[in-house]
Design an enzyme around this catalytic site. Sequence first.
Site, short mmCIF file in Angstrom:
data_model
loop_
_atom_site.label_atom_id
_atom_site.label_comp_id
_atom_site.label_asym_id
_atom_site.label_seq_id
_atom_site.Cartn_x
_atom_site.Cartn_y
_atom_site.Cartn_z
N SER A 61 0.59 9.94 4.45
CA SER A 61 0.42 10.58 5.76
C SER A 61 1.06 9.81 6.91
O SER A 61 1.07 10.32 8.04
CB SER A 61 -1.07 10.81 6.06
OG SER A 61 -1.53 11.96 5.37
N LYS A 199 -1.13 5.26 12.62
CA LYS A 199 -1.39 6.30 11.62
C LYS A 199 -1.73 5.65 10.30
O LYS A 199 -1.08 4.69 9.87
CB LYS A 199 -0.16 7.20 11.42
CG LYS A 199 -0.44 8.39 10.52
CD LYS A 199 -1.31 9.41 11.22
CE LYS A 199 -1.85 10.49 10.28
NZ LYS A 199 -2.97 9.99 9.45
N THR A 200 -2.77 6.18 9.66
CA THR A 200 -3.11 5.76 8.30
C THR A 200 -2.39 6.67 7.30
O THR A 200 -1.90 7.75 7.66
CB THR A 200 -4.62 5.84 8.04
OG1 THR A 200 -5.05 7.18 8.33
CG2 THR A 200 -5.37 4.84 8.90
N GLY A 201 -2.39 6.24 6.05
CA GLY A 201 -1.84 7.06 4.98
C GLY A 201 -2.47 6.68 3.66
O GLY A 201 -2.87 5.53 3.46
#
Length: 253
Positions: A61, A199-201
Amino acid sequence: MKYLGLLVIWAFSINIHAAEKEIESLYRSNNINGSILIESADGKIKFQYNVDDEESFVPASTFKIPNTLIILEEGLIKDSSEVIAWDGVEREYAPWNKDQTLKTAFQYSCVWCYQRYAKKVGNIKYQEYLRDFNYGNQLTGSEITRFWLDGDLRVSVKDQISFLRKLYVESLPIEKQHIKTLKSIMLSESNSQIKVWSKTGWSGKDGWYVGYLVVNEQTWFFANHIEINQSSDLVLRKKLTMDTFKVLKIVQQ
């Protein structure tokens, strides 16, 4: 003066080495296999742990950062508040089971939202953007709605920071208003001491936390990739990053 300059450089390198040993201890004490890269805005200061130039991973993501720009640039959505109508399909993650906006889709990592637009962008356009952005290995794959999750696209921690730098200075081949829209929804923390755009993913074993922060009027870019072995590891994507900033005394304890 020459020797004094060499002494300062030597002392600085010793301090970096000591700090990087502390970072290593953070990861080991949490039983996490991962790598992190932190760079100052001017690129003169770099801290890293376990970074392998040859190692790259699916962006998961974190690809929503460039993907948001692509969707906006293609005119598929006009701004961060336009409604993305829920398709009525019940999914395991409850926040996805309702109408979204670009802002909530980004913040909740709403996969179905971005997959809907991926079909409209198409493979040819994606390949053009990946090439123009010089993003990772610039590959997609056979499934246009999943290439950033389990397809052919790969990025390294260095690739992540390289892209974030272009985003930060707004040098990407994207309308400035779209870059500003993305920045507004990337802002994840803001108070009198610190501001963080991030942003995390997560996809399979690949966990990410990437972005940049501003503290004491200094900007720092970061990219942290960790191996996810159990759901409790997910919180460590951000925690290890912020703990590293504290070890480096960039962010207060």
